[in-house]
Design an enzyme around this catalytic site. Structure first.
Site, PDB file in Angstrom:
ATOM      1  N   ASP A  35     -46.869 -28.506  92.710  1.00  0.00           N
ATOM      2  CA  ASP A  35     -47.556 -29.171  93.816  1.00  0.00           C
ATOM      3  C   ASP A  35     -46.649 -30.219  94.440  1.00  0.00           C
ATOM      4  OD1 ASP A  35     -50.308 -28.076  93.878  1.00  0.00           O
ATOM      5  OD2 ASP A  35     -50.402 -28.849  91.835  1.00  0.00           O
ATOM      6  N   ASP A 173     -56.940 -22.171  92.636  1.00  0.00           N
ATOM      7  CA  ASP A 173     -56.332 -23.425  92.170  1.00  0.00           C
ATOM      8  C   ASP A 173     -57.385 -24.523  92.211  1.00  0.00           C
ATOM      9  OD1 ASP A 173     -54.764 -25.607  91.578  1.00  0.00           O
ATOM     10  OD2 ASP A 173     -53.547 -25.499  93.396  1.00  0.00           O
ATOM     11  N   GLY A 174     -57.723 -25.062  91.031  1.00  0.00           N
ATOM     12  CA  GLY A 174     -58.622 -26.208  90.971  1.00  0.00           C
ATOM     13  C   GLY A 174     -59.761 -26.024  89.999  1.00  0.00           C
TER      14      GLY A 174
END
Length: 218
Positions: A35, A173-174
């Protein structure tokens, strides 16, 4: 596609980074998720160039670059030179996203779009024939440790349905828990970004966790 497990390195222990990367390599992860945040596009900072160079030196496995930054096209070549194999960008951060995809491909890299919680399927549908990877954000971008946003699931279903037509690799993602992996992989999600919900900060070793996840999804 077979299950892909990609550790989110913003969740790693940077005081023990070399050891963590070695353990993750030995555990058989597929790709490192990197990220990159500029404090402008999202209200946080993460993984600058030196972090990227360090992890690139520590592993031969693939690295992505998830550019959560303004004007990502300006930095595609930079992260390609740092060793990114796959570059994700957020289409809403770019004036001409199709040209950004072309730039990534021209560098010999895989191109991916990261679809934020507020970005609809319709907003990016025209890009799907051009890209290699889609990453659907299941938390609001910028911070680890947030709850899974269930309201994105109908949108995710549309990306699952379109995947066969366009041939991209689909990831989320998450707040990716092991329960979510099992449910969504069965539905057609390929790539899972692993953070604190499933991998980091646990009592079990990385190898134990990765092996268990793979067995749960055979």
């Amino acid at each position: 596609m077979s299950l892909m497990l990609s550790p989110s390195m913003m969740c790693a222990d940077f005081s023990n980074l070399a050891s963590q990367v070695k353990q993750l390599d030995e555990a058989g992860v597929d790709m490192y998720h990197m990220d990159v945040m500029d404090g402008k596009y999202v209200p946080n900072f993460a993984l600058g160039p030196e972090d990227y160079r360090t992890i690139r030196k520590l592993t031969n496995k693939s690295l992505d670059a998830h550019l959560m930054i303004e004007n990502p096209r300006n930095y595609v070549e930079f992260f390609s030179e740092l060793g990114a194999d796959l570059i994700y960008f957020c289409p809403d951060a770019e004036v001409q996203p199709a040209r950004t995809i072309d730039d990534i491909h021209a560098l010999g890299k895989k191109a991916g779009i990261a679809v934020n919680t507020g970005t609809s399927f319709a907003m990016v549908e025209e890009l799907l024939p051009k890209i290699d990877y889609v990453l659907v954000m299941t938390v609001h971008p910028g911070f680890a440790g947030q709850p899974f946003q269930d309201f994105v699931l109908p949108k995710l279903d549309r990306f699952i349905s379109a995947k066969k037509k366009y041939g991209y690799v689909l990831g989320i993602d998450g707040a990716v828990s092991r329960t979510k992996i099992t449910k969504l992989h069965a539905q057609g999600v390929d790539n899972f970004i692993l953070g604190t919900s499933a991998l980091f900060g646990k009592e079990k070793s990385f190898a134990e966790t990765i092996n268990e996840i793979r067995k749960e999804n055979e």
